[in-house]
Design a protein around this motif. Structure first.
Motif, PDB file in Angstrom:
ATOM      1  N   ASP A   1      45.886  49.982  40.467  1.00  0.00           N
ATOM      2  CA  ASP A   1      46.585  48.716  40.264  1.00  0.00           C
ATOM      3  C   ASP A   1      47.469  48.749  39.022  1.00  0.00           C
ATOM      4  O   ASP A   1      48.611  48.283  39.039  1.00  0.00           O
ATOM      5  CB  ASP A   1      45.581  47.574  40.124  1.00  0.00           C
ATOM      6  CG  ASP A   1      45.033  47.102  41.459  1.00  0.00           C
ATOM      7  OD1 ASP A   1      45.563  47.523  42.509  1.00  0.00           O
ATOM      8  OD2 ASP A   1      44.074  46.309  41.458  1.00  0.00           O
TER       9      ASP A   1
ATOM     10  N   ARG B   1      46.589  37.164  39.689  1.00  0.00           N
ATOM     11  CA  ARG B   1      45.468  38.051  39.328  1.00  0.00           C
ATOM     12  C   ARG B   1      45.986  39.353  38.731  1.00  0.00           C
ATOM     13  O   ARG B   1      45.473  39.844  37.711  1.00  0.00           O
ATOM     14  CB  ARG B   1      44.636  38.325  40.591  1.00  0.00           C
ATOM     15  CG  ARG B   1      43.294  39.051  40.386  1.00  0.00           C
ATOM     16  CD  ARG B   1      43.391  40.562  40.185  1.00  0.00           C
ATOM     17  NE  ARG B   1      44.296  41.213  41.089  1.00  0.00           N
ATOM     18  CZ  ARG B   1      43.968  41.676  42.285  1.00  0.00           C
ATOM     19  NH1 ARG B   1      42.751  41.516  42.735  1.00  0.00           N
ATOM     20  NH2 ARG B   1      44.860  42.301  43.035  1.00  0.00           N
ATOM     21  N   ASP B   2      47.034  39.919  39.336  1.00  0.00           N
ATOM     22  CA  ASP B   2      47.622  41.142  38.799  1.00  0.00           C
ATOM     23  C   ASP B   2      48.155  40.936  37.384  1.00  0.00           C
ATOM     24  O   ASP B   2      48.031  41.813  36.515  1.00  0.00           O
ATOM     25  CB  ASP B   2      48.770  41.624  39.693  1.00  0.00           C
ATOM     26  CG  ASP B   2      48.309  42.107  41.055  1.00  0.00           C
ATOM     27  OD1 ASP B   2      47.103  42.383  41.220  1.00  0.00           O
ATOM     28  OD2 ASP B   2      49.163  42.200  41.961  1.00  0.00           O
TER      29      ASP B   2
ATOM     30  N   GLU C   1      42.802  40.856  49.792  1.00  0.00           N
ATOM     31  CA  GLU C   1      43.207  40.679  48.401  1.00  0.00           C
ATOM     32  C   GLU C   1      43.386  39.207  48.035  1.00  0.00           C
ATOM     33  O   GLU C   1      43.083  38.797  46.917  1.00  0.00           O
ATOM     34  CB  GLU C   1      44.497  41.449  48.114  1.00  0.00           C
ATOM     35  CG  GLU C   1      44.269  42.919  47.887  1.00  0.00           C
ATOM     36  CD  GLU C   1      43.214  43.157  46.833  1.00  0.00           C
ATOM     37  OE1 GLU C   1      43.465  42.882  45.649  1.00  0.00           O
ATOM     38  OE2 GLU C   1      42.118  43.583  47.196  1.00  0.00           O
TER      39      GLU C   1
ATOM     40  N   SER D   1      41.373  37.601  45.026  1.00  0.00           N
ATOM     41  CA  SER D   1      42.133  37.082  43.892  1.00  0.00           C
ATOM     42  C   SER D   1      41.808  35.623  43.637  1.00  0.00           C
ATOM     43  O   SER D   1      41.628  35.199  42.489  1.00  0.00           O
ATOM     44  CB  SER D   1      43.630  37.250  44.155  1.00  0.00           C
ATOM     45  OG  SER D   1      43.964  38.606  44.327  1.00  0.00           O
TER      46      SER D   1
ATOM     47  N   GLN E   1      47.336  36.397  44.321  1.00  0.00           N
ATOM     48  CA  GLN E   1      47.230  37.834  44.073  1.00  0.00           C
ATOM     49  C   GLN E   1      48.147  38.258  42.935  1.00  0.00           C
ATOM     50  O   GLN E   1      47.767  39.042  42.062  1.00  0.00           O
ATOM     51  CB  GLN E   1      47.575  38.627  45.326  1.00  0.00           C
ATOM     52  CG  GLN E   1      47.439  40.144  45.111  1.00  0.00           C
ATOM     53  CD  GLN E   1      47.751  40.955  46.348  1.00  0.00           C
ATOM     54  OE1 GLN E   1      47.754  40.424  47.453  1.00  0.00           O
ATOM     55  NE2 GLN E   1      48.012  42.236  46.160  1.00  0.00           N
TER      56      GLN E   1
END
Length: 433
Positions: free
Chosen positions: A219, A173-174, A28, A32, A170
């Motif tokens: 997600d 990115r989320d 991840e 990311s 990460q």
């Protein structure tokens, strides 16, 4: 699972059955970093590497926070000085600006500690503030900022303790797909509006595609679904020994949630166990109909450990009976199969109006796998909207799963005081007699 219902010549097993387990997927951090680099939000070193395992620093976090907010120009123009005496030149504008906005704080009035390792609690507190949440107004607390971020779906994993650069990337990115608290759009929407991110690039990365993949469904929406533990006696409730496990999902940030009626049938108490591992008791039943197998419940905002939350992650509800749902449409389920924890499955709609003797309304039939424990889970369309409540399956069929249409919830009056679970049980006992 204690109850089986039979319809037509096929045994229709209602899917009531225990505890979620979620872990981060490998790779991840690299994925990311590549996304953020392509969007122009980060750069690698001269060798094109990101140093993902290196500790993330407080200075790096402040710089990334300002970039995520699309405020680099504002930071450069802001003449406000925070008074920190230890700022490196490359990060001074961003740190002062973030401090001016109230997003970050120093370790003392004159020391920011820019090279100190970033910890998850302080990072998510800063990110939440940037998104419009306030610890001072009680939206979250500093010691539980990372848990709150997971609870509302801002992060896809539960970060804890010191963070690496990979962890930081990460989490950023989320955050791209997460909306600002004021409803003004997502973080990515704002970057696009300001022209700081290329729309063509974002689209090529799949960030603007309205139809979601199974991964994107997980997600963005896993945090909005919970494992539902129900208790038939006060002794079982006091001991935390559930008589049955099922599923449910939030439809408002304030804790209004949907499940199957048969998931709460006979219970005097129940609790919602979230992806964070926290357990919140069910306070009231706002609406129920045994004939269509739907119940709308109010989940308390105060957890079993007496810690309160200001919000839950929630799902958007879309009608299924308007012709928008067609045979062959892609669908996803999120539920608690076999009581093993929250899981995602995918399939297609195989019938939009399956008549089943058990139900007063035609059901949706689909091929997205569910099992005992999935009762009350969410059936989502390709856009991540709830169209049904996973409810049952033909025991002697293959991939013949049933969901109750969500439509009755859209027209239900949820403004009343409702009933306790025990009151619902007593009412239904009298009704059956």
């Amino acid at each position: 699972m204690k109850t089986k219902l039979f319809a037509l010549l096929c045994a229709l097993a209602l899917l009531v059955s225990a505890v979620p387990a979620v872990s981060a997927l490998e790779g991840e951090a690299t994925r990311s970093a590549d996304i953020l680099s392509t969007l122009g939000l980060i750069q690698g070193n001269t060798a094109g590497e990101y140093d993902l395992d290196a500790p993330a620093t407080r200075a790096q976090a402040a710089v990334m926070l300002v970039r995520l907010a699309g405020a680099q120009a504002d930071a450069a123009a802001d003449i406000w000085i925070g008074g920190y005496l230890d700022l490196p030149a490359w990060a001074a504008d961003s740190i002062d600006y973030a401090a001016h906005q109230g997003w970050v704080t120093g370790v003392t009035p004159v020391k920011y500690n820019p090279n100190g390792q970033l910890d998850a609690g302080s990072w998510f507190a800063s990110l939440l503030r940037m998104l419009g949440y306030s610890d001072q107004d009680g939206d979250f607390t500093l010691d539980y900022a990372a848990i709150f971020a997971r609870r509302i779906g801002l992060s896809t994993v539960l970060f804890d303790g010191p963070m690496t650069r990979g962890d930081l990337f990460q989490s950023i990115r989320d955050a791209l797909a997460f909306p600002y608290k004021d409803g003004s759009g997502t973080v990515l929407d704002r970057l696009l509006e300001k022209g700081l991110v290329s729309r063509a690039t974002a689209n090529a990365l799949g960030l603007l595609t309205p139809e979601l993949s199974a991964r994107q469904i997980a997600d963005r929406h896993l945090a909005a679904v919970f494992c539902l533990n129900s208790y038939r006696t006060q002794k079982a409730a006091n001991a935390g020994d559930a008589d049955a496990q099922a599923s449910g999902f939030f439809i408002t940030a304030g804790g209004i949630a949907v499940t199957n009626y048969h998931s709460i049938d006979g219970a005097i108490a129940a609790s919602a166990e979230l992806v964070t591992g926290e357990s919140y008791p069910v306070e009231r039943v706002l609406y129920y109909d045994a004939g269509i197998d739907i119940a709308v419940i109010q989940v308390s905002r105060t957890a079993a450990g007496h810690r309160s939350t200001s919000a839950f992650a929630c799902l958007e509800v879309a009608p299924s009976g308007t012709g928008d749902v067609r045979v062959g449409d892609t669908v996803y389920t999120i539920s608690n199969p076999l009581g093993l924890g929250l899981a995602v499955s995918s399939g297609v709609i195989s019938d939009t109006a399956r008549q089943v003797a058990r139900y007063d309304l035609p059901c949706l039939m689909d091929t997205a796998d569910i099992s005992q424990g999935s009762s009350g889970g969410a059936l989502l369309n390709a856009y991540g909207q709830v169209i049904g409540v996973t409810s049952g399956a033909y025991s002697y069929g293959n991939n013949m799963y049933l969901a109750v249409p969500i439509d009755p919830v859209l027209s239900a009056d949820l403004s009343g005081e409702g009933w306790t679970l025990k009151e619902v049980r007593d009412i239904m006992v009298q009704y059956k007699d």
